[in-house]
Design an enzyme around this catalytic site. Structure first.
Site, PDB file in Angstrom:
ATOM      1  N   ASP A 160      56.499 -31.512  55.017  1.00 28.05           N
ATOM      2  CA  ASP A 160      56.810 -30.584  56.088  1.00 28.05           C
ATOM      3  C   ASP A 160      55.799 -29.457  56.047  1.00 28.05           C
ATOM      4  O   ASP A 160      55.469 -28.954  54.985  1.00 28.05           O
ATOM      5  CB  ASP A 160      58.214 -30.018  55.877  1.00 28.05           C
ATOM      6  CG  ASP A 160      59.256 -31.005  56.356  1.00 28.05           C
ATOM      7  OD1 ASP A 160      59.129 -31.473  57.495  1.00 28.05           O
ATOM      8  OD2 ASP A 160      60.160 -31.324  55.573  1.00 28.05           O
TER       9      ASP A 160
ATOM     10  N   ASP B 250      61.356  -4.987  64.282  1.00 30.37           N
ATOM     11  CA  ASP B 250      61.242  -6.430  64.094  1.00 30.37           C
ATOM     12  C   ASP B 250      61.442  -6.799  62.629  1.00 30.37           C
ATOM     13  O   ASP B 250      60.586  -6.551  61.792  1.00 30.37           O
ATOM     14  CB  ASP B 250      59.850  -6.868  64.584  1.00 30.37           C
ATOM     15  CG  ASP B 250      59.762  -8.366  64.700  1.00 30.37           C
ATOM     16  OD1 ASP B 250      60.661  -9.064  64.181  1.00 30.37           O
ATOM     17  OD2 ASP B 250      58.777  -8.838  65.309  1.00 30.37           O
TER      18      ASP B 250
ATOM     19  N   GLU C  24      57.343 -12.364  60.775  1.00 27.55           N
ATOM     20  CA  GLU C  24      56.182 -12.094  61.616  1.00 27.55           C
ATOM     21  C   GLU C  24      56.010 -10.592  61.806  1.00 27.55           C
ATOM     22  O   GLU C  24      54.921 -10.041  61.680  1.00 27.55           O
ATOM     23  CB  GLU C  24      56.343 -12.758  62.997  1.00 27.55           C
ATOM     24  CG  GLU C  24      56.218 -14.262  63.002  1.00 27.55           C
ATOM     25  CD  GLU C  24      57.545 -14.957  62.765  1.00 27.55           C
ATOM     26  OE1 GLU C  24      58.506 -14.296  62.312  1.00 27.55           O
ATOM     27  OE2 GLU C  24      57.613 -16.187  63.002  1.00 27.55           O
TER      28      GLU C  24
ATOM     29  N   THR D 295      65.278 -10.296  72.145  1.00 30.27           N
ATOM     30  CA  THR D 295      66.364 -11.193  72.583  1.00 30.27           C
ATOM     31  C   THR D 295      65.737 -12.438  73.176  1.00 30.27           C
ATOM     32  O   THR D 295      64.556 -12.441  73.556  1.00 30.27           O
ATOM     33  CB  THR D 295      67.259 -10.562  73.666  1.00 30.27           C
ATOM     34  OG1 THR D 295      66.460 -10.419  74.851  1.00 30.27           O
ATOM     35  CG2 THR D 295      67.826  -9.238  73.241  1.00 30.27           C
ATOM     36  N   ALA D 296      66.545 -13.449  73.221  1.00 30.46           N
ATOM     37  CA  ALA D 296      66.027 -14.703  73.759  1.00 30.46           C
ATOM     38  C   ALA D 296      65.690 -14.572  75.230  1.00 30.46           C
ATOM     39  O   ALA D 296      64.840 -15.286  75.757  1.00 30.46           O
ATOM     40  CB  ALA D 296      67.056 -15.809  73.551  1.00 30.46           C
TER      41      ALA D 296
ATOM     42  N   THR E 161      64.638 -11.594  76.929  1.00 28.24           N
ATOM     43  CA  THR E 161      63.432 -10.796  77.190  1.00 28.24           C
ATOM     44  C   THR E 161      62.218 -11.342  76.472  1.00 28.24           C
ATOM     45  O   THR E 161      61.093 -11.216  76.926  1.00 28.24           O
ATOM     46  CB  THR E 161      63.647  -9.341  76.742  1.00 28.24           C
ATOM     47  OG1 THR E 161      63.888  -9.343  75.336  1.00 28.24           O
ATOM     48  CG2 THR E 161      64.839  -8.720  77.452  1.00 28.24           C
TER      49      THR E 161
ATOM     50  N   SER F 262      60.064  -7.359  71.896  1.00 30.28           N
ATOM     51  CA  SER F 262      60.714  -6.291  71.138  1.00 30.28           C
ATOM     52  C   SER F 262      59.839  -5.061  71.289  1.00 30.28           C
ATOM     53  O   SER F 262      58.719  -5.131  71.803  1.00 30.28           O
ATOM     54  CB  SER F 262      60.867  -6.688  69.671  1.00 30.28           C
ATOM     55  OG  SER F 262      59.584  -6.869  69.103  1.00 30.28           O
TER      56      SER F 262
ATOM     57  N   LYS G 123      56.106  -5.678  72.748  1.00 29.63           N
ATOM     58  CA  LYS G 123      55.302  -6.728  72.102  1.00 29.63           C
ATOM     59  C   LYS G 123      56.053  -8.027  72.296  1.00 29.63           C
ATOM     60  O   LYS G 123      57.278  -8.062  72.176  1.00 29.63           O
ATOM     61  CB  LYS G 123      55.182  -6.393  70.612  1.00 29.63           C
ATOM     62  CG  LYS G 123      54.555  -7.453  69.761  1.00 29.63           C
ATOM     63  CD  LYS G 123      54.909  -7.279  68.288  1.00 29.63           C
ATOM     64  CE  LYS G 123      56.336  -7.776  68.024  1.00 29.63           C
ATOM     65  NZ  LYS G 123      56.757  -7.599  66.649  1.00 29.63           N
TER      66      LYS G 123
ATOM     67  N   ASP H 278      66.064 -31.732  54.371  1.00 32.29           N
ATOM     68  CA  ASP H 278      67.282 -31.034  53.978  1.00 32.29           C
ATOM     69  C   ASP H 278      68.373 -31.070  55.042  1.00 32.29           C
ATOM     70  O   ASP H 278      69.541 -30.953  54.752  1.00 32.29           O
ATOM     71  CB  ASP H 278      66.990 -29.592  53.558  1.00 32.29           C
ATOM     72  CG  ASP H 278      66.322 -28.823  54.686  1.00 32.29           C
ATOM     73  OD1 ASP H 278      66.043 -29.436  55.750  1.00 32.29           O
ATOM     74  OD2 ASP H 278      66.069 -27.627  54.517  1.00 32.29           O
TER      75      ASP H 278
END
Lengths: 698, 570
Positions: free
Chosen positions: A321, A358, A362, A390-391, A393, A396, A407, A534
Site C-alpha cells: 500500500d 487545520d 497536511e 467542510t465537505a 466548502t 478552510s 485555502k 486491514d
C-alpha cells in the site's frame, strides 16, 4: 481502507525487536528446561517423526545392549571403546533433541505468560434482558455481548458494538501506547487479553471458546500445532533416502568384509552408519523451522502456519500500500508558489494563517514549512473566527478584522474568489495544473481585504516517499521480487510516486476488486503474491494472496483472512517477512549441504581404520594420520555429535542473509557450506583424535 | 601419450562437435509436434505401422499409460527372446548348429538385450544361431535403445510442458525413434564398417589353411550390421565373444575411432535435443559440459594409470614407456593394434555410455585403471550415458542438485521453472536408490555365496572382489561390459545379474516417467533474479560435485576393498 500511520523506523529494525529482544534464546531458565526436554524427547514415538535421528536412536540402543552383553567377554580397551561409541551416539540424539528444545523454549515461556492472561479473565455478559451476569472469559461463545469498563481486561476477541475506548494492547503487541477502538468502521476489533484504559464499551464476541486470538497465539508460539512445511517434508524425504543409501552401503559392507576376512563388529558398523547419515541437518531441521517462526514472533508477526513463512521466501510479487508503507501517511507541503505580484513571504504568511484551524497532517505540514523555510511561527490571531474545512466548502481559513483568508481545492477557492469579485490569474491556474500533473495536490490560497478577493498562490502538497524505501526496493529487485504500489490515487499521481519510490508497477485508483484481479493475474502466471491489508474489504484479497499479512489494528475479518497478523500494524514489515522466509530456506539448504559434505572426511577416517589389520596398505589413505583405528572411529563419532551442538546457534539465528541475486547467494553459500563442509571435519576429526589419543584411548 | 593418440582424440571431439547440433536439432524435430525432415519418406511408413498396430498417433498418454506401454512392450520382447533361444534348433538360419540355450542363460540373455544392457554370459559365435542374433538380438538392439530414448522424450516433455496431463505417446516415440533415427544412421554406419573391413555375410564357420599349414576356423555372419547398431544404440553386445577386440569386428584404427564416435554420437547430441525442446539451449550445453568433463577425466585418468604400467614390472626394471617401437604402458589384455590410449579411451567411453562393448580386457587393467571404468558406471551412466537413459539420469541428478543446493538461494528449488517439491524429491530418491540396491545388495549376496566363490571367481583376494563388483555394477547400470576373468554363465550369476539388470532398467524408468508426469502437470514459475540459475558454470560445477559425492559416498567402501586395496598392495 484505512491505514494507521506508523512512526518511521530504520529499515530492518522494528519496534517489536526493541521491545522483545530482552528474552534471549539462551536465557538460563530456557536452557535448563531444554536440557530436561532433551531427555523427554528420547521417546521413540516422538523421534519416529524424524527418520534420521530415529536411526541414530536405534543405533544407540543397539550399541548399548552390545556393550553390556559383551562386557565380560571383551577386553578393557574394547569395552572402553564400545562404551564411548554408545555414549556419543546417545549424545548425538540428545544434542539434536536439545536443539529442538531450545528452539521451542522461548515460545513456551511466552505461552505461559499468555495462558495466565486467558485463564484469569472474568466477563460481564449482557443477557437478552439487558442485565449483566459474571461468567469466566473462557465460557464466552459466538454472539455473546459483554460489557467492559476502564481497568478491566477484555475477555475474548470481538467487535465493539457500542462506545469508544482507549485500550492497552501491550499484553499482545508489546507496544505500551494505547490505541483507540470504537463501534463501527474498521477500528472496531478488540482482542481478548487486552485492557480497557478509559470509558466503557460493549463487545460482541466473534471467537469460539478455545479459538481466540490468544489461544491461537499460544498454540503458535508453543509450536504444539506445528506441522511440517512443504519444503521440510521434501527435505525429510531426501534425508530418509540418503539414510537408506548409507544403510545399504553399511549393511553390504559386512559381506564384503567377511570375504576379505575382516569381519566387522556391529559397534563399528553402527558408528559408520551414524557418521554417514545426515545427522547434522536431521538433528537441526525442526529447530531451524521453529526458530524461523520465532524470528517472526520476535518481530511481532504471528504466522498462522509455517507454510506461509516458507511461501514468503518464494514470493515473486509484493503488493504494498502506498500510504503508510511507501510514503508517509499524509501529503506534506513541499513548496509555496506565489501568484504574479505576490511575494513568497506573503503567501507563506497567508498559508500559515489559513492553516491555524487545520488539524489535519497536511495543515500541520504547512505550518512546519512556513516555520522552517520562512521563519514564521504560528501565532494567536486575537478575535479571529476560524473557518473549519467542510465537505461542502472544501476550504478552510479564518476571518478577522474584515480580513478573510481561504485555502482549499483550486476550483472551490476560485469560485470563492470570483464570488467576491476577483479573478484568479491564468498563470496561477497553469501552476495548479502543473502540480496536478506531477501527482501533487495543489491548494490555492486567497485573501480578501474588504475589496475584491485575490488569489495569492498555490501550496504544493506532495506525497513524500519514506527515506530508504528506494534502496529496499532495489534490494528486492536484486532478489528477483517485483514491488507493486497500490494506491487510491489517480494514475497520474500514482505514476509520479511510483517513479520516485522506484517500484516496478502500480495499481492506481485501486479498489478491492482491482487488487484481487491483480493478485489473480499474477498467480495465473505462477507468481506468488504477498500483500498487507486491514479493512474488511481487503479480506478476500488477503485470503487470495499467498502471503496475506493483516494489520492488528484491522478488522476481525481481515485478520481471519490473512495467514499472518502483524501486531505492530507496520505494513513495511512485509519486506522483513520475505527476508525471514528466505533466511529459513537458506539455513536449511546450507546445513543440508554442510551435512552431506562432511561425509567425505568421515569416510577417510573410518574406512581405513576398519580394514587396517587385514590390509595394512590402507594406511596410505589415512590421510589425516589418525593414531589408531579405534581413535579414528571414535573421533568421527564425537565430531558427528559435537557438530550438532556447535551449529545450534547458527540453526537458531539463521544463516546470514545478504539481500542479493540468486547466483551470488549460491556462490557464497556453496563456498562456505559446501567447500567448508568438506574441509572442516578433516580438521575437527584430527583435533579430536589428538585429544582422544592424549587421553589414552587406544 | 603419443601425438597420434592426441590426434585421434582431437579428431573424435571435432567429429562430435560437428554432429551435435545437426543430429541434436534433427532429433528435436523427430520428438516435436511440427514437421520433421524426411516426412515425405517416413510418414507413410509410420502411418502404415500405426494402422497395422491399431495405434492412434494423435492420442497422447498419461505417464501411467506410457509406463504401462513401455513395460508391456518389454515383457513381450523378453518372452519372444527367451522363446527364440530355447527353440533356435528348430528355427531357420542356424548354420553352426548352435544347440538349445539353457534356461538361466536364456533368461539372462533375454533380459540383457531387452534392458539394453547386452551383458553376454555366453560366447555368441558358438551359442546363438544367426536367426537368434538377427531377429532376436539385433531387433532388440534397435527397439531397446528406442524405448530408452522414448522415455527420455517423455521426461523432456514433462519439463517443457505446463499444466499438461500427458507426456506423449510411447508407440509413436518408439516408432519414430527406430525409423527416423536409429535405422538410417545404423544403415550408414554399417556401410562404413563394411568399408573398414568388417565382416558382413550369412556364413557359418570357414575353415582355412594358414601359411603355416595349420587349419583355422574363421567365423562369419552379419557382423557389420550388428556392429553399427551395437555402437549407435549403446548396446555393446558383440557378434563375437571378444567383442570389439575381434579383428573382424574392429579391424583397424579407423574402425576403432569410428566405433568411439558412434558410441558417443547419440548420447551427446541428445543434450542439444533437450535444449531445443525446452527452449533454452544453454540448459543443454550445461549438461553436455558436465558429461564431457567427467568423460574427459575418466579418459585422462584411465590413460594415465595404464600408461604408468605395472608397478611390479617397473620395479623389475622393465621399460614400459611409449616409443616408436612399443605401444607402452600396461599392455596386458590390450590389442597392440590400438595401444594403451585408444584402449583407455574406449574403456572410458563404453563405461560412460552403458554401451559395454570392449576393445580391451578391463580385467587386465591396473587396479586403478579398472577402477576408473567401474566408477564411470557407478556415477549412474550419465557421462554421457546410454541413449536416452543417460540424459534421464543426468536430469534426475540435476533435480537432486537443484534440491540440495536450491534452498540455499532462499526459495523453493526450481528447475526450468518447475518447483521441486515432495513428489519430485520422492521420485528422485527412488531413482537414485535403485542402482545401489542392485549393485551393493547383488555384490553382497554374491560375494558370500559358495557357488560364486568356488565356481565364478577365479582370482582370490581383492581382485576377485573387484570382478564380482564389476559384474553387478555393469548389470545394475545396464552397461554390459565385463571385467572378464569371472565365470558368469552359472545358474546363480545368470539369475542374479538378470535381476540386477531388471532393477537397473525398470526401477529407473518408472520413476523417470512418474517424474515426467508430475513435472508436466506443474506450471512454470517465470525466472527472475531470485531464481536458482541452472545454466551457468557454477551450476555445472555444483552438478559435478553432487554426482561425484553421491556416487563416492555410496561406493567408496566397496572400492576401497577392491581396486584401492589391490593397487596399494602391489
Amino acid at each position: 481502507m484505512t491505514m494507521t500511520p506508523t512512526p518511521t523506523l530504520p529499515p530492518g529494525e522494528t519496534k517489536a525487536e526493541r521491545v522483545r529482544a530482552s528474552t534471549s534464546m539462551f536465557d538460563p531458565t530456557i536452557m535448563r528446561r531444554a536440557v530436561g526436554d532433551s531427555f523427554v524427547k528420547l521417546n521413540p514415538r516422538h523421534l519416529m517423526r524424524n527418520p534420521v535421528m530415529f536411526v541414530v536412536e536405534v543405533g544407540s540402543v543397539l550399541t548399548t545392549v552390545l556393550f553390556f552383553t559383551d562386557l565380560s567377554s571383551a577386553s578393557t580397551s574394547e569395552n572402553v571403546f564400545a562404551a564411548l561409541v554408545a555414549a556419543f551416539l546417545w549424545f548425538t540424539v540428545l544434542f539434536a533433541n536439545f536443539a529442538e528444545a531450545v528452539a521451542e523454549g522461548r515460545g513456551k515461556a511466552q505461552a505461559d505468560t499468555l495462558r495466565k492472561t486467558r485463564s484469569e479473565t472474568m466477563a460481564n455478559r449482557r443477557r437478552a434482558d439487558g442485565a449483566l451476569e459474571e461468567v469466566p472469559g473462557t465460557q464466552l461463545d459466538l454472539g455473546d455481548e459483554v460489557v467492559v469498563v476502564a481497568g478491566e481486561v477484555i475477555p475474548s476477541d470481538g467487535d465493539v458494538v457500542e462506545g469508544i475506548a482507549s485500550i492497552d494492547e501491550s499484553a499482545i503487541t508489546g507496544e505500551s501506547a494505547p490505541v483507540i477502538r470504537e463501534a463501527g468502521g474498521d477500528r472496531s476489533a478488540v482482542t481478548g487479553g487486552t485492557r480497557v484504559l478509559s470509558d466503557r464499551i460493549v463487545v460482541r464476541i466473534t471467537a469460539r471458546p478455545g479459538e481466540t486470538f490468544i489461544d491461537r497465539m499460544i498454540a503458535l508460539v508453543e509450536g504444539s500445532e506445528r506441522q511440517k512445511t512443504p519444503n521440510e517434508i521434501a527435505l525429510n524425504i531426501l534425508l530418509a533416502g540418503l539414510t537408506i543409501i548409507f544403510l545399504l552401503a553399511t549393511v553390504s559392507l559386512q559381506p564384503f568384509s567377511i570375504y576379505a576376512n575382516a569381519e566387522q563388529s556391529v559397534v563399528v558398523l553402527v558408528a559408520l552408519l551414524v557418521c554417514l547419515i545426515p545427522t547434522t541437518i536431521g538433528g537441526l531441521l525442526s529447530a531451524i523451522g521453529i526458530a524461523g517462526m520465532d524470528r517472526l514472533v520476535r518481530r511481532n508477526v504471528l504466522a498462522m502456519s509455517g507454510r506461509a513463512v516458507e511461501a514468503a521466501g518464494d514470493v515473486n510479487t509484493l503488493l504494498l500500500d502506498k500510504t503508510g508503507t511507501i510514503t508517509f501517511g499524509a501529503r506534506q507541503a513541499a513548496e509555496f508558489r506565489p501568484a504574479p505580484g505576490v511575494s513568497e513571504q506573503d503567501l507563506a504568511d497567508a498559508a500559515l494563517l489559513s492553516s491555524l484551524a487545520d488539524e489535519t497532517p497536511e495543515g500541520r505540514s504547512i505550518l512546519e514549512l512556513a516555520e522552517q523555510r520562512y521563519g514564521l511561527a504560528p501565532r494567536e490571531v486575537p478575535g479571529a473566527d476560524l473557518v473549519a474545512f467542510t465537505a461542502q466548502t472544501r476550504m478552510s481559513g479564518l476571518d478577522y478584522e474584515g480580513h478573510s483568508i481561504r485555502k482549499g481545492a483550486a476550483d472551490s477557492v476560485r469560485r470563492w474568489v470570483e464570488e467576491h469579485g476577483g479573478t484568479v490569474p491564468i498563470e496561477l491556474m497553469d501552476e495548479v495544473d502543473a502540480i496536478s500533473g506531477l501527482g501533487g495536490t495543489p491548494l490555492v490560497v486567497a485573501s480578501r481585504n474588504g475589496a475584491a478577493a485575490k488569489a495569492l498562490g498555490v501550496i504544493y502538497l506532495k506525497d513524500t516517499v519514506k527515506p530508504g524505501m528506494k534502496e529496499r526496493f532495489d534490494e528486492l529487485r536484486k532478489m528477483g521480487i517485483r514491488t507493486v504500489m497500490v494506491t487510491g490515487d489517480n494514475p497520474i499521481t500514482a505514476r509520479v510516486i511510483a517513479a520516485e519510490a522506484g517500484v516496478d508497477d502500480f495499481i492506481a485508483e485501486a479498489t478491492p476488486e482491482e487488487k484481487m484481479a491483480y493478485i489473480k493475474k499474477e498467480q495465473a502466471g505462477s507468481r506468488l503474491v504477498a500483500m498487507t491489508g486491514d479493512g474488511t474489504n481487503d479480506a478476500p484479497a488477503l485470503a487470495q494472496a499467498d502471503v496475506g499479512v493483516a494489520m492488528n489494528t484491522g478488522t476481525q475479518a481481515a485478520k481471519e483472512a490473512g495467514n499472518m497478523v502483524d501486531l505492530d500494524s507496520d505494513p513495511t514489515k512485509l519486506i522483513d517477512i520475505v527476508e525471514i522466509g528466505k533466511q529459513l530456506l537458506i539455513t536449511r539448504g546450507s546445513l543440508t549441504t554442510f551435512s552431506i559434505a562432511n561425509d567425505v572426511a568421515k569416510y577417510f577416517a573410518i574406512v581405513p581404520a576398519m580394514f587396517l589389520t587385514v590390509f595394512p596398505q590402507l594406511d596410505r589413505i589415512n590421510i589425516m594420520n589418525l593414531s589408531t583405528p579405534r581413535s579414528a572411529i571414535l573421533s568421527a563419532v564425537i565430531f558427528n555429535a559435537l557438530i550438532i551442538v556447535l551449529l545450534i546457534p547458527l540453526a537458531l539465528r539463521g544463516v546470514k542473509f545478504v539481500p542479493s541475486g540468486a547466483a551470488q547467494l549460491l556462490r557464497r553459500n556453496i563456498l562456505i557450506y559446501g567447500v567448508g563442509g568438506i574441509i572442516a571435519p578433516f580438521i575437527g576429526i584430527k583435533l579430536i583424535d589428538m585429544l582422544v589419543t592424549a587421553l589414552g584411548v587406544k | 601419450m603419443s601425438a597420434a593418440a592426441w590426434a585421434q582424440l582431437a579428431f573424435l571431439i571435432v567429429l562430435l562437435a560437428i554432429a551435435i547440433p545437426r543430429l541434436g536439432g534433427y532429433m528435436a524435430k523427430v520428438y516435436g509436434d511440427g514437421s520433421a525432415p524426411g516426412d515425405r519418406l517416413f510418414l507413410p511408413v509410420e502411418r502404415a505401422i500405426y494402422r497395422w498396430c491399431r495405434v492412434d498417433p494423435e492420442r497422447e498418454q498419461r505417464w501411467t499409460v506410457y509406463a504401462f506401454s513401455v513395460l508391456a512392450f518389454s515383457v513381450v520382447g523378453l518372452l519372444l527372446l527367451y522363446a527364440m533361444q530355447r527353440l533356435q534348433t528348430v528355427l531357420p538360419f542356424n548354420p553352426t548348429h548352435a544347440p538349445r540355450v539353457g534356461e538361466a542363460l536364456s533368461f539372462n540373455t533375454a533380459t540383457s538385450f531387452v534392458t539394453n544392457t547386452n551383458w553376454q554370459s555366453y560366447s555368441p559365435e558358438s551359442t546363438l544361431s544367426n536367426f537368434t542374433q538377427m531377429v532376436g538380438l539385433t531387433v532388440q538392439n534397435f527397439v531397446s535403445a528406442a524405448a530408452g530414448m522414448a522415455v527420455m522424450a517423455a521426461l523432456i516433455r514433462g519439463l517443457a510442458r505446463r499444466r499438461s496431463d500427458t507426456v506423449g505417446n510411447f508407440w509413436v516415440d518408439l516408432t519414430r525413434t527406430t525409423l527416423r533415427i536409429l535405422i538410417p544412421i545404423a544403415f550408414v554406419g554399417a556401410l562404413v564398417y563394411v568399408c573398414a573391413g568388417v565382416v558382413q555375410n550369412l556364413h557359418g564357420f570357414d575353415v582355412v589353411k594358414t601359411l603355416e599349414g595349420r587349419s583355422q576356423v574363421i567365423p562369419g555372419g552379419p557382423s557389420a550390421s550388428q556392429e553399427a547398431i551395437k555402437m549407435l544404440g549403446t548396446n555393446g553386445g558383440g557378434f563375437f565373444n571378444v567383442n570389439s577386440a575381434h579383428p573382424l569386428s574392429n579391424p583397424n584404427g579407423f574402425s576403432d575411432l569410428f566405433g568411439l564416435f558412434f558410441i558417443l554420437l547419440i548420447p551427446v547430441s541428445l543434450t542439444y535435443t533437450y535444449g531445443k525442446m525446452v527452449g533454452e539451449q544453454r540448459q543443454g550445453w550445461v549438461l553436455l559440459a558436465v558429461m564431457v568433463v567427467i568423460w574427459a577425466l575418466v579418459v585422462g585418468l584411465t590413460t594415465m594409470f595404464e600408461l604408468n604400467g605395472n608397478p611390479k614390472l617397473t620395479a623389475a626394471g622393465a621399460n614400459q614407456a611409449t616409443t616408436t617401437s612399443q605401444p607402452g604402458g600396461n599392455l596386458e589384455g590390450k590389442d597392440v593394434r590400438f595401444g594403451t590410449p585408444a584402449s583407455a579411451a574406449w574403456c572410458a567411453s563404453t563405461t560412460g555410455t552403458s554401451n559395454g562393448s570392449v576393445n580391451s580386457m578391463h580385467d587386465s587393467y591396473t587396479p586403478l585403471g579398472g577402477m576408473m571404468c567401474m566408477i564411470h558406471m557407478k556415477l549412474g551412466e550419465i557421462s554421457p550415458g546410454g541413449v536416452g537413459v543417460g540424459l534421464n539420469g543426468m536430469l534426475v541428478l540435476a533435480l537432486l542438485a537443484v534440491f540440495i543446493a536450491g534452498l540455499m538461494v532462499g526459495r523453493t528449488p526450481e528447475y526450468l521453472g518447475k518447483k521441486i517439491q515432495a513428489t519430485e524429491v520422492k521420485l528422485v530418491v527412488l531413482y537414485i536408490l535403485a542402482m545401489p540396491v542392485a549393485v551393493l545388495i547383488g555384490t553382497a549376496v554374491a560375494i558370500v555365496t559358495p557357488s560364486v566363490l568356488n565356481g565364478s571367481v577365479s582370482n582370490p583376494g581383492p581382485h576377485g572382489f573387484s570382478e564380482v563388483l564389476y559384474a553387478f555394477t555393469s548389470a545394475g547400470n545396464n552397461n554390459g561390459s565385463a571385467f572378464a576373468g569371472i565365470t558368469a554363465n552359472t545358474q546363480f550369476m545368470n539369475i542374479a545379474l538378470g535381476i540386477a539388470m531388471l532393477i537397473g532398467r525398470y526401477f529407473l524408468i518408472i520413476p523417470t516417467l512418474a517424474l515426467a508426469g508430475a513435472l508436466a502437470r506443474k506450471d512454470k514459475v517465470p525466472a527472475s533474479a531470485g531464481t536458482f540459475p541452472t545454466d551457468t558454470p557454477l551450476f555445472a560445477g555444483l552438478l559435478f560435485g553432487v554426482i561425484v559425492v553421491v556416487a563416492g559416498l555410496t561406493f567408496f567402501p566397496a572400492l576401497a576393498l577392491g581396486p584401492i586395496v589391490e593397487q596399494l598392495g602391489i
